[in-house]
Design a protein around this motif. Sequence first.
Motif: not given
Lengths: 299, 316
Positions: A121, A188-189, A191-192, A195, B28, B31-33
């Motif tokens: 990630r 990933r949804e 986690e998003d 976040r 993404h 929202t990616r880090s």
Amino acid sequence: MSATAPTVRPRRLPGRAATGSPLLLGHGRLPRVLAGTVLAVLAAVWLLPLLWAVATSVQSEQDVASPGLSPFKGPFTAEAFRRILDRGNVTLWAFNSLLIAGLVTVITVTVSALAAYGFSRGVFRGRRALLGVTVAAIMVPPQLLVVPLFEQMLLFNLVDTYAAVILPQVVAPMMVFILKRFFDGIPRELEDAARIDGASEFRVFRSIVLPLSRPIVAAVAIFVFIGAWNNFMWPFIVTNDPDLMTLPVGLATVKDAFGIQYAQSMASALLAALPLIVVFLLFQRRIVDSVATTGLGGS
Amino acid sequence: MTTIAPPGTGGRTGRAGPRAGGHHRTGHRGTRSAPGSGLLFVLPFLLVFALFMVWPLAQGLWMSLTDSSLALRDTAFVGFANYAEAFGDPDVWSSLGNTVFFTVVSSVPLVLIALVMALLVHTGLAGQWAWRLAFFAPYLLPVTVVTLIWTWLYQPDIGLANQLLGTFGLGPVGWLSDEAVAMWSIAALTVWWTAGFNFLLYLAALQSLPSAYDEAAALDGAGAWRRLWSITLPQLRRTTALVAMLQVLASLKVFDQIYILTKGGPNGSTRPVLEYVYDVGFTGYRLGYASAVSYLFFALVIVVSLVQLRLFRRED
């Protein structure tokens, strides 16, 4: 296991055994009997050494030493086990093995899972290059490192310590790779959402990714544990103090001391094997699953 | 159903995973880090990796160019002298020969017997749990336990192996003491010990094969043998490639069981190259030379893996 293997499961035909391809044998009776016989003979050959060892361990040394094919030449006795346990070393070595394999497992799984998450990630410079180096390191035979690692331990003054046995074993590129592949597959949804709610990366890892990965983490842990428990060469080289030896190393060093006392040899072998047999019986399904999932594992 | 992939366990998710996770990264971005994140996660691993993998690898390479020794603390750079010596060292060649011999006589049965085991278990006969345990249990045993058990089986007078021969009217065999036999004995032990792992790989592969072709062929009247040869075995080719490759690499690295059983004897007939490295480095104290031999061996391992990769690629 090939990377393209489909997820299709064998179709279940009514009235047939649950696993396998019932068609493979056709519908005749003869092929079934034939296959069953070959399988039984193979299994017998594979079990015979173990059963012979068990039978030997519960007889007196005199009875063992008398010729004859009968597995039980004399009355049952737990004498060999009692002697082994009285000597004390074996229990100490078992404790060392448990402590060392346990710590190796905890540290390896923690370090590898964190790294796998970072590789899966993370966004940082050199991520691909570092991952490439990690994967390439899977090729390195551990034996290649033995001589320089020993020099290193001399340098750090760590020879004959638990740390020397444990630390070099916690580097497991293969496990990082397996875990990373699994993390990659988690959508990933989930986690998003976290976040967006302001959860930290560690929080996301700890509360979302890790719980979803419990089966693969358990599988990796089991393989690391088996590997550490069975590891011979490194602990053998880096420990001289009998009080620090692991079970495999301790047994190897006293093998000659047992002389021709085969009942005691077999009893100690069985004691050393017991924990892993228990682990297998408890986690059989998981071990088989993990081999299927990763296509790899073990040493 | 199969024990390989019960619903809701890693078995399925892991396999389906890479596809399910095949998002486009750009989708993404929002929202990616943040850039730079993730390095902290990798840091502990990088630390132990650098310390206990990269450092010893580099140090080993350096040592192979010196006359480094366990006995003497001051060392001198000797260039490629160690490598030159290794090429002319008959012990290097004989131990390499032993290693290659062991690899051949252990790998072939380890692949074939595991395949036969998996095919037989996969036929769906009752007692799956027990078959799997019987074949896989030895793989769980520590090397010392395996060698203790087989020392006993190979014992000259009252060991099981010679007593069984005796019942057939055959004379005793010096399983570990006869130069011509010892390596075969060690290979037999190794096959018994580790076939279970290959067996599990094959079993997992068999259980994930689509059964449609098999069923279609059966409807067309193809017999069991015909379908085994024309459908099942070809479908297993990639698995066989993987199993064979892992097996050859594992066999080339043989050391533990030989060291405990025979210490390379009788008369050096079972000494593999890694034991020679150990003997030279830790008994003869010549760490520099031992490093050079182990790096030559590593080069051989890499060449063998590359050749295997090419071979199997071409077959596909």
